[in-house]
Design an enzyme around this catalytic site. Sequence first.
Site, mmCIF file in Angstrom:
data_model
loop_
_atom_site.group_PDB
_atom_site.id
_atom_site.type_symbol
_atom_site.label_atom_id
_atom_site.label_comp_id
_atom_site.label_asym_id
_atom_site.label_seq_id
_atom_site.Cartn_x
_atom_site.Cartn_y
_atom_site.Cartn_z
ATOM 1 N N LEU A 31 45.566 28.031 35.629
ATOM 2 C CA LEU A 31 46.473 29.498 36.985
ATOM 3 C C LEU A 31 45.279 29.222 38.402
ATOM 4 C CD1 LEU A 31 48.528 31.261 37.955
ATOM 5 C CD2 LEU A 31 47.437 32.974 36.856
ATOM 6 N N ASP A 32 45.838 28.987 39.543
ATOM 7 C CA ASP A 32 45.331 29.343 40.529
ATOM 8 C C ASP A 32 44.029 28.528 40.874
ATOM 9 O OD1 ASP A 32 47.671 30.824 41.387
ATOM 10 O OD2 ASP A 32 46.354 32.184 40.886
ATOM 11 N N GLU A 33 44.216 27.162 39.914
ATOM 12 C CA GLU A 33 42.470 26.375 40.522
ATOM 13 C C GLU A 33 42.801 25.138 40.162
ATOM 14 O OE1 GLU A 33 40.246 27.347 36.798
ATOM 15 O OE2 GLU A 33 40.238 29.052 36.931
#
Length: 293
Positions: free
Chosen positions: A236-238
């Site tokens: 997530l979000d990486e």
Amino acid sequence: MSTDPAPHDHATAEQHLVLALSCPDRPGIVHAVAGVVAESGGNITESQQFGDPDSGLFFMRVQVQTATPRPELHGAMERLAADFAMDWTLDEVGRPVRTLIMVSKEGHCLGDLLYRQRNGRLPIEVVGVVANHTDLAPIAEFYGVPFHHVPVTRDTKADAEARLLELVRENDVELVVLARYMQILSDDLCRALSGRIVNIHHSFLPSFKGARPYAQAHDRGVKLIGATAHYVTADLDEGPIIEQDVERVDHGDDVAELVAMGQDVERQVLARAVRWHAEHRVLVDGHRTVVFA
């Protein structure tokens, strides 16, 4: 009798092509690529390259004008790519990339992308808008884009993602843009769309991940807020970051003001990321990107 070619004879018409590649770095790559272009009678109109000492990879983007049919140049590049273990693409410069936009309830990014597409400022063809709510249907209708309501609950998530992949296949979608789509995608879906799904995160990653980042930023008293466009991965979000930008704020700005300023940044960052991806200016380098902007 004139021997000039007919006005609509495309046999010798020049094409403007873009070649983007990455491969293990070694001597002779630029020379070899330039040789293929020269043998095709092509002229290099733009060239950018980068060798990453950390990953040991070489990256290159070249625009070429040539009268050689694209399949012939493609075949020559296939032979070269095998010798250099290249990942590569060959496309027409400016060809609109078939794009599906996913949204929830906030329409600032959707409206901006559709406006830029209509005005010829983005080389994309938006073939549909997918939303888990119906709030933004009027925006899609205004721009004449099909709107697909695909609601998502904990129990229907798998069916919703199956419907999304069905739309991707039916419409020959090349790029999926999460324009403030507020649902977490499954690992399987992220893998299925790897390298062709871009998200706008309303924060300057890696800070303030997850929900309500502007409230988090306000709570921490930040002096800069920002937005990050990145490729979507199972983490997530990486995913690899494509573009970021910031706006200066101060102690007098409340959360609502931060949101308003942040939305302006989000629009610009996402539009740049989408344009660079569509123009084959973004090459993935592990968990990072090389951007030939």
